[in-house]
Enzyme design. Structure first.
Site, short mmCIF file in Angstrom:
data_model
loop_
_atom_site.label_atom_id
_atom_site.label_comp_id
_atom_site.label_asym_id
_atom_site.label_seq_id
_atom_site.Cartn_x
_atom_site.Cartn_y
_atom_site.Cartn_z
CG HIS A 177 58.13 124.90 28.93
ND1 HIS A 177 57.24 125.94 28.81
CD2 HIS A 177 59.28 125.30 28.32
CE1 HIS A 177 57.81 126.93 28.13
NE2 HIS A 177 59.05 126.57 27.83
CE LYS B 76 59.60 129.26 30.19
NZ LYS B 76 59.46 130.57 29.57
CB SER C 243 60.17 125.47 24.89
OG SER C 243 61.07 125.56 23.82
C1 LIG Z 1 63.11 125.52 27.86
C2 LIG Z 1 63.35 126.93 28.26
N1 LIG Z 1 64.46 127.23 28.96
C3 LIG Z 1 64.73 128.48 29.35
C4 LIG Z 1 63.87 129.51 29.07
C5 LIG Z 1 64.23 130.89 29.51
O1 LIG Z 1 63.58 131.17 30.69
P1 LIG Z 1 63.22 132.69 31.08
O2 LIG Z 1 62.02 133.06 30.29
O3 LIG Z 1 62.99 132.64 32.54
O4 LIG Z 1 64.40 133.51 30.70
C6 LIG Z 1 62.69 129.24 28.37
C7 LIG Z 1 61.67 130.26 28.04
O5 LIG Z 1 61.70 131.33 27.80
C8 LIG Z 1 62.43 127.93 27.94
O6 LIG Z 1 61.33 127.65 27.23
#
Ligand SMILES: Cc1ncc(COP(=O)(O)O)c(C=O)c1O
Length: 398
Positions: free
Chosen positions: A210, A241, A182
């Site tokens: 992502h 996203k 990320s």
């Molecule tokens: C790799 C990754 N997994 C999980 C999440 C969590 O997802 P959410 O924003 O839908 O809670 C994020 C980002 O926030 C992320 O970058």
């Protein structure tokens, strides 16, 4: 007897953060999330959003959400296993399973809730979780909440992973990794990870947050990128996203999904997402299937932006939509992003604890709908801001 200030630890904590340039604030926007946003009355070029395909403001998706609002109202009124499952929830799950080529899927209230719920459900005392050192915080918390032992392996290093598995000699376990990392935007070595998990009979879990809508020819994510469809056991992702909505999901076999539906606490004990969000996400999945050219447009934009940065003397490349621009010192990263804000660019400084101390960076996130001129202008402004931050004192933020 003098009484201690029971709030003292909070005050001290926040003061330390201020001193180390780590204090967090929020920028309040007055517009939808798109290539341009409105901030304090000023129109800024958005270069930090995870809405990579610009779906948050798409008229077809908004129309689907509007129709759901009329038909189903605003809230879901209960958890998924009580009153909170509408036809729109199950239609989205069917769409996600189809899109990812799996038997079934399950939607969670966020990607965070998915990761922090799935890992404790799947891994218990006696099993071992092998987790990449750069995995997202929601995976880290999921590991902490599971009763299982967690072993951290070096970033994307499959030889290190295999060595640690051999050392442990674990009969039960799981390897978990971001698909696209990320902050750095690099991609998991999926062929290596699948080879190791198959060799040692471990479960594999990939976080597609992502990757979905971004990598693979038609945006199906990490498996499509490596031409390895169907190889991952637990394919988790977010709707928040590239798909421009909200929520998390997991795709897999009927067995896996039935098990998670029955055992995952973050799924069972939380009011489900609104039908409006479900309709938006389902339309976004269909739009991605109908218009895969959006994914190639995103790829072209990332390549172009990296080329423009390189021409400005900033080394940059990325196989995803995330382009990390390394700065180092936290205060300097803040100065760069503040200057860019003044000049009309929204580009956040990423600091500890999101990245290592002294490893501050700008995390540029590219959209399929940015124009070449916008990206070229941004690259030039970024280079100038970095040069200026080396010599200039802090300037006031807007
Ligand atoms: C790799 C990754 N997994 C999980 C999440 C969590 O997802 P959410 O924003 O839908 O809670 C994020 C980002 O926030 C992320 O970058």
């Amino acid at each position: 007897m003098s009484r201690q200030d029971k709030w003292a630890f909070m005050k001290e904590d926040l003061e330390k953060r201020r001193q180390r340039e780590l204090y967090r604030t929020m920028k309040v926007l007055d517009s939808s999330q798109s290539t341009h946003v409105l901030y304090h009355g000023k129109r800024l070029l958005m270069l930090a959003s995870n809405a990579y395909l610009d779906f948050c403001n798409d008229p077809r998706i908004k129309a689907a959400a509007g129709k759901a609002l009329e038909g189903y109202g605003t809230g879901s009124g209960g958890s998924r296993l009580t009153t909170g499952t509408t036809r729109l929830h199950t239609e989205l799950e069917a769409a996600l399973a189809r899109f990812k080529g799996r038997e079934a899927s399950l939607v969670f209230n966020s990607g965070f809730a998915a990761n922090s719920g799935i890992l404790p459900a799947v891994c218990r005392k006696g099993s071992v979780i092998f987790s990449d050192e750069l995995n997202h915080a929601s995976i880290i918390d999921g590991c902490r909440m599971a009763g299982a032992e967690t072993v951290i392996y070096r970033h994307n290093d499959m030889a290190d992973l295999e060595r640690r598995i051999r050392e442990k000699g674990c009969p039960m376990g799981l390897v978990v990794s971001d698909g696209v990392f990320s902050m750095d935007g690099d991609i998991v070595d999926l062929p290596g990870l699948v080879r190791v998990t198959q060799k040692y009979n471990l479960l594999s879990m990939i976080d597609e947050a992502h990757a979905t809508g971004v990598i693979g020819k038609t945006g199906k994510g990490t498996e499509e990128y490596f031409h390895m469809q169907g190889k991952v056991d637990i394919l988790m992702g977010t709707l928040s996203k590239a798909l421009g909505a909200e929520g998390g999901y997991v795709c897999g076999s009927e067995l896996l999904i039935s098990y998670l539906r029955n055992t995952t606490r973050s799924f069972i004990f939380s009011t489900s997402l609104s039908p409006v969000t479900m309709a938006a996400a389902a339309r976004a999945v269909r739009l991605l299937e109908e218009e895969p050219q959006r994914v190639s447009r995103l790829r072209e934009n990332v390549n172009w932006f990296c080329q423009c940065l390189s021409e400005q003397g900033i080394a940059a490349e990325s196989p995803s939509a995330i382009v990390p621009i390394r700065i180092g010192e936290e205060a300097k990263a803040l100065r760069v992003s503040e200057r860019l804000l003044k000049q009309g660019y929204f580009l956040s400084a990423i600091r500890y604890p999101t990245v290592k101390k002294g490893g501050a960076m700008l995390r540029a996130a590219i959209m399929a709908t940015h124009t070449k001129e916008e990206l070229a202008g941004a690259a030039q402004a970024i280079a100038e801001a970095i040069r200026a931050a080396e010599t200039q004192p802090k300037i006031d933020a807007l």
